[in-house]
Design a protein around this motif. Structure first.
Motif, PDB file in Angstrom:
ATOM      1  N   TRP A  25       0.683  -1.299   0.262  1.00  0.00           N
ATOM      2  CA  TRP A  25       0.028  -0.027   0.030  1.00  0.00           C
ATOM      3  C   TRP A  25       0.762   1.351   0.193  1.00  0.00           C
ATOM      4  O   TRP A  25       0.468   2.127  -0.783  1.00  0.00           O
ATOM      5  CB  TRP A  25      -0.820   0.000   1.342  1.00  0.00           C
ATOM      6  CG  TRP A  25      -1.618  -1.395   1.477  1.00  0.00           C
ATOM      7  CD1 TRP A  25      -1.906  -2.227   0.843  1.00  0.00           C
ATOM      8  CD2 TRP A  25      -2.172  -1.515   2.803  1.00  0.00           C
ATOM      9  NE1 TRP A  25      -2.606  -3.248   1.445  1.00  0.00           N
ATOM     10  CE2 TRP A  25      -2.959  -3.061   2.683  1.00  0.00           C
ATOM     11  CE3 TRP A  25      -2.186  -1.086   4.008  1.00  0.00           C
ATOM     12  CZ2 TRP A  25      -3.450  -3.527   3.634  1.00  0.00           C
ATOM     13  CZ3 TRP A  25      -2.856  -1.491   5.160  1.00  0.00           C
ATOM     14  CH2 TRP A  25      -3.414  -2.813   4.763  1.00  0.00           C
ATOM     15  N   LEU A  26       1.928   1.184   0.883  1.00  0.00           N
ATOM     16  CA  LEU A  26       2.904   2.236   0.800  1.00  0.00           C
ATOM     17  C   LEU A  26       3.493   2.322  -0.815  1.00  0.00           C
ATOM     18  O   LEU A  26       3.632   3.875  -1.123  1.00  0.00           O
ATOM     19  CB  LEU A  26       3.882   2.163   1.860  1.00  0.00           C
ATOM     20  CG  LEU A  26       3.377   2.125   3.383  1.00  0.00           C
ATOM     21  CD1 LEU A  26       4.607   1.618   4.281  1.00  0.00           C
ATOM     22  CD2 LEU A  26       2.984   3.446   3.821  1.00  0.00           C
ATOM     23  N   GLU A  27       3.839   1.424  -1.095  1.00  0.00           N
ATOM     24  CA  GLU A  27       4.445   1.501  -2.856  1.00  0.00           C
ATOM     25  C   GLU A  27       3.141   2.176  -3.565  1.00  0.00           C
ATOM     26  O   GLU A  27       3.600   3.315  -4.456  1.00  0.00           O
ATOM     27  CB  GLU A  27       4.865   0.152  -3.121  1.00  0.00           C
ATOM     28  CG  GLU A  27       5.521   0.191  -4.442  1.00  0.00           C
ATOM     29  CD  GLU A  27       5.931  -1.173  -4.807  1.00  0.00           C
ATOM     30  OE1 GLU A  27       5.615  -2.179  -4.160  1.00  0.00           O
ATOM     31  OE2 GLU A  27       6.660  -1.365  -5.848  1.00  0.00           O
ATOM     32  N   THR A  28       2.171   1.675  -3.466  1.00  0.00           N
ATOM     33  CA  THR A  28       0.825   2.260  -4.296  1.00  0.00           C
ATOM     34  C   THR A  28       0.552   3.697  -4.008  1.00  0.00           C
ATOM     35  O   THR A  28       0.681   4.483  -4.726  1.00  0.00           O
ATOM     36  CB  THR A  28      -0.369   1.510  -3.921  1.00  0.00           C
ATOM     37  OG1 THR A  28       0.008  -0.036  -4.419  1.00  0.00           O
ATOM     38  CG2 THR A  28      -1.446   1.877  -4.761  1.00  0.00           C
ATOM     39  N   ARG A 154      -7.341   5.157   1.310  1.00  0.00           N
ATOM     40  CA  ARG A 154      -8.361   5.044   0.519  1.00  0.00           C
ATOM     41  C   ARG A 154      -9.192   6.572   0.543  1.00  0.00           C
ATOM     42  O   ARG A 154      -9.635   6.732  -0.588  1.00  0.00           O
ATOM     43  CB  ARG A 154      -9.287   3.755   1.151  1.00  0.00           C
ATOM     44  CG  ARG A 154      -8.878   2.619   0.866  1.00  0.00           C
ATOM     45  CD  ARG A 154      -8.993   2.271  -0.586  1.00  0.00           C
ATOM     46  NE  ARG A 154     -10.042   1.768  -1.208  1.00  0.00           N
ATOM     47  CZ  ARG A 154     -10.871   2.125  -1.728  1.00  0.00           C
ATOM     48  NH1 ARG A 154     -10.955   3.553  -2.395  1.00  0.00           N
ATOM     49  NH2 ARG A 154     -12.463   1.702  -2.169  1.00  0.00           N
ATOM     50  N   HIS A 155      -9.541   7.041   1.685  1.00  0.00           N
ATOM     51  CA  HIS A 155     -10.058   8.315   1.843  1.00  0.00           C
ATOM     52  C   HIS A 155      -9.341   9.484   1.119  1.00  0.00           C
ATOM     53  O   HIS A 155     -10.128  10.425   0.758  1.00  0.00           O
ATOM     54  CB  HIS A 155     -10.037   8.717   3.563  1.00  0.00           C
ATOM     55  CG  HIS A 155     -10.647   9.923   3.708  1.00  0.00           C
ATOM     56  ND1 HIS A 155     -12.085   9.885   3.706  1.00  0.00           N
ATOM     57  CD2 HIS A 155     -10.380  11.004   4.179  1.00  0.00           C
ATOM     58  CE1 HIS A 155     -12.442  11.176   4.055  1.00  0.00           C
ATOM     59  NE2 HIS A 155     -11.304  11.983   4.217  1.00  0.00           N
ATOM     60  N   ASN A 156      -8.122   9.122   0.751  1.00  0.00           N
ATOM     61  CA  ASN A 156      -7.453  10.318   0.094  1.00  0.00           C
ATOM     62  C   ASN A 156      -6.975   9.801  -1.393  1.00  0.00           C
ATOM     63  O   ASN A 156      -5.902  10.350  -2.012  1.00  0.00           O
ATOM     64  CB  ASN A 156      -5.949  10.591   0.760  1.00  0.00           C
ATOM     65  CG  ASN A 156      -6.237  11.380   2.129  1.00  0.00           C
ATOM     66  OD1 ASN A 156      -6.496  12.567   2.015  1.00  0.00           O
ATOM     67  ND2 ASN A 156      -6.237  10.541   3.295  1.00  0.00           N
ATOM     68  N   GLY A 157      -7.838   8.665  -1.926  1.00  0.00           N
ATOM     69  CA  GLY A 157      -7.801   8.494  -3.221  1.00  0.00           C
ATOM     70  C   GLY A 157      -6.804   7.307  -3.859  1.00  0.00           C
ATOM     71  O   GLY A 157      -6.816   7.131  -5.039  1.00  0.00           O
ATOM     72  N   VAL A 158      -6.229   6.753  -2.621  1.00  0.00           N
ATOM     73  CA  VAL A 158      -5.072   5.739  -3.334  1.00  0.00           C
ATOM     74  C   VAL A 158      -5.932   4.436  -3.914  1.00  0.00           C
ATOM     75  O   VAL A 158      -7.002   4.061  -2.976  1.00  0.00           O
ATOM     76  CB  VAL A 158      -3.911   5.519  -2.128  1.00  0.00           C
ATOM     77  CG1 VAL A 158      -3.167   4.335  -2.572  1.00  0.00           C
ATOM     78  CG2 VAL A 158      -3.348   6.491  -1.984  1.00  0.00           C
ATOM     79  N   GLY A 159      -5.635   4.246  -4.556  1.00  0.00           N
ATOM     80  CA  GLY A 159      -6.357   2.899  -5.224  1.00  0.00           C
ATOM     81  C   GLY A 159      -5.877   1.679  -4.728  1.00  0.00           C
ATOM     82  O   GLY A 159      -5.255   0.955  -5.329  1.00  0.00           O
ATOM     83  N   LEU A 160      -6.820   1.109  -3.653  1.00  0.00           N
ATOM     84  CA  LEU A 160      -6.476  -0.073  -3.009  1.00  0.00           C
ATOM     85  C   LEU A 160      -7.966  -0.837  -3.078  1.00  0.00           C
ATOM     86  O   LEU A 160      -8.973   0.033  -3.154  1.00  0.00           O
ATOM     87  CB  LEU A 160      -5.880  -0.107  -1.714  1.00  0.00           C
ATOM     88  CG  LEU A 160      -4.670   0.676  -1.460  1.00  0.00           C
ATOM     89  CD1 LEU A 160      -4.515   1.163  -0.078  1.00  0.00           C
ATOM     90  CD2 LEU A 160      -3.588  -0.153  -2.262  1.00  0.00           C
ATOM     91  N   GLY A 161      -7.914  -2.248  -3.079  1.00  0.00           N
ATOM     92  CA  GLY A 161      -9.055  -2.949  -2.961  1.00  0.00           C
ATOM     93  C   GLY A 161      -8.843  -4.045  -1.940  1.00  0.00           C
ATOM     94  O   GLY A 161      -7.838  -4.209  -1.376  1.00  0.00           O
ATOM     95  N   LYS A 162     -10.082  -4.690  -1.452  1.00  0.00           N
ATOM     96  CA  LYS A 162      -9.761  -5.724  -0.740  1.00  0.00           C
ATOM     97  C   LYS A 162      -8.907  -6.932  -0.834  1.00  0.00           C
ATOM     98  O   LYS A 162      -8.237  -7.275  -0.043  1.00  0.00           O
ATOM     99  CB  LYS A 162     -11.235  -6.557  -0.449  1.00  0.00           C
ATOM    100  CG  LYS A 162     -11.381  -7.759   0.612  1.00  0.00           C
ATOM    101  CD  LYS A 162     -10.995  -7.287   2.027  1.00  0.00           C
ATOM    102  CE  LYS A 162     -12.184  -6.487   2.400  1.00  0.00           C
ATOM    103  NZ  LYS A 162     -13.370  -7.285   2.705  1.00  0.00           N
ATOM    104  N   ARG A 163      -8.531  -7.134  -2.213  1.00  0.00           N
ATOM    105  CA  ARG A 163      -7.434  -8.031  -2.649  1.00  0.00           C
ATOM    106  C   ARG A 163      -5.907  -7.461  -1.903  1.00  0.00           C
ATOM    107  O   ARG A 163      -5.096  -8.267  -1.766  1.00  0.00           O
ATOM    108  CB  ARG A 163      -7.268  -8.360  -3.911  1.00  0.00           C
ATOM    109  CG  ARG A 163      -8.618  -9.490  -4.361  1.00  0.00           C
ATOM    110  CD  ARG A 163      -8.272  -9.579  -5.808  1.00  0.00           C
ATOM    111  NE  ARG A 163      -9.418 -10.439  -6.264  1.00  0.00           N
ATOM    112  CZ  ARG A 163      -9.607 -11.185  -7.502  1.00  0.00           C
ATOM    113  NH1 ARG A 163      -8.500 -11.231  -8.247  1.00  0.00           N
ATOM    114  NH2 ARG A 163     -10.860 -11.838  -7.630  1.00  0.00           N
ATOM    115  N   ASP A 164      -5.857  -6.372  -2.026  1.00  0.00           N
ATOM    116  CA  ASP A 164      -4.677  -5.734  -1.619  1.00  0.00           C
ATOM    117  C   ASP A 164      -4.470  -5.732  -0.128  1.00  0.00           C
ATOM    118  O   ASP A 164      -3.462  -5.655   0.562  1.00  0.00           O
ATOM    119  CB  ASP A 164      -4.564  -4.204  -2.115  1.00  0.00           C
ATOM    120  CG  ASP A 164      -4.717  -3.991  -3.494  1.00  0.00           C
ATOM    121  OD1 ASP A 164      -3.822  -4.460  -4.012  1.00  0.00           O
ATOM    122  OD2 ASP A 164      -5.565  -3.390  -4.009  1.00  0.00           O
TER     123      ASP A 164
END
Lengths: 174, 174
Positions: A25-28, A154-164
């Motif tokens: 997530w930090l990388e994304t 997520r609140h700040n727009g980073v594209g993550l989902g449940k699989r991440d």
């Protein structure tokens, strides 16, 4: 009867896996900042409520929670981390350091963990058993802080989902 | 040697405790809405990102995750809940229903859980062992959704803190 690793070890392995997801997530988040042309340092102070702790604290505390749980349950002294991270890369280094620390444990380290007496200065002399401390305190705290880190991104727009969040699952053919 | 309850049962007891805390957050949120003179129904649609699920879903899915984990690991059929809640009181009734369902399990129900074969329609015929499913999927998912429920309330001004999240800890005299 096959050898059953102590519950504490099996859970720590899962928590280590989740730290690996946190690193992704930090990388994304870094890539998202680059794509949107803002300084990724900004994430460190983001928070969901004015009286909640910021992103950097969520990552640091997730790391500390699992590190201290492993150390206390195995009767070892955890390495210190002074909470001085100033960038996502430094937070990733913190995650890496704790992951490598966890790599040093084996199931055997936790054979006495269930009934070990655990305490912290803030508990004013009281103790918890290893299992009570782990299940009531360390485990929910760990997921609390990693999920807050995820939610702030997520609140700040980073594209993550449940699989991440979950990472790969150990599926088999029936 | 004292009897050790299966890990799955010990974790489900902790998750049930967390559901009890979630119920208290819903009560606190209702009181907050009353004090601020807004309709507590508004919470149900609050979310942290436009492409995240709303509060009602977080509560429903936390309930389903632990309910289905208990049922699948014990080889039972879980009761259905149709996701029709329209108020915080109805969400509290959902939490209560699942808590009472969990009350019906004993440690003995999970003695074969570790190696039980678990599947879901979306897994396209693949399976997970009971332990893999529980540690990699159900447990992190449960804390994901309860923490999102907590974070949505905190983000919208409800006065909760870490003690409300963890609940009482089993401390002892040394």
């Amino acid at each position: 009867m096959r050898y059953h690793a102590p519950m504490h070890y099996e859970l720590l392995v899962q928590m280590k896996k989740t730290l690996g997801q946190l690193d992704k997530w930090l990388e994304t988040a870094t890539a998202h900042a680059t794509a949107k042309s803002f300084d990724p340092k900004l994430y460190l102070e983001f928070r969901l409520a004015p009286d909640q702790r910021p992103f950097s604290f969520q990552v640091q505390t997730a790391c500390d929670t699992v590190k201290l749980a492993a150390a206390r349950l195995a009767g070892k002294q955890a390495p210190g981390h002074p909470d001085t991270e100033q960038s996502l890369d430094e937070l990733r280094a913190r995650v890496k350091s704790v992951t490598e620390y966890l790599d040093g444990f084996t199931a055997k380290d936790f054979e006495g963990a269930a009934t070990r007496s655990i305490t912290q200065p803030r508990w004013e002399g009281k103790v918890m058993t290893g299992t009570d401390y782990f299940l009531e305190h360390a485990l929910p705290n760990f997921y609390f802080h990693v999920t807050h880190a995820y939610a702030i991104l997520r609140h700040n727009g980073v594209g993550l989902g449940k699989r991440d969040y979950l990472g790969p699952l150990t599926m088999r053919q029936p």
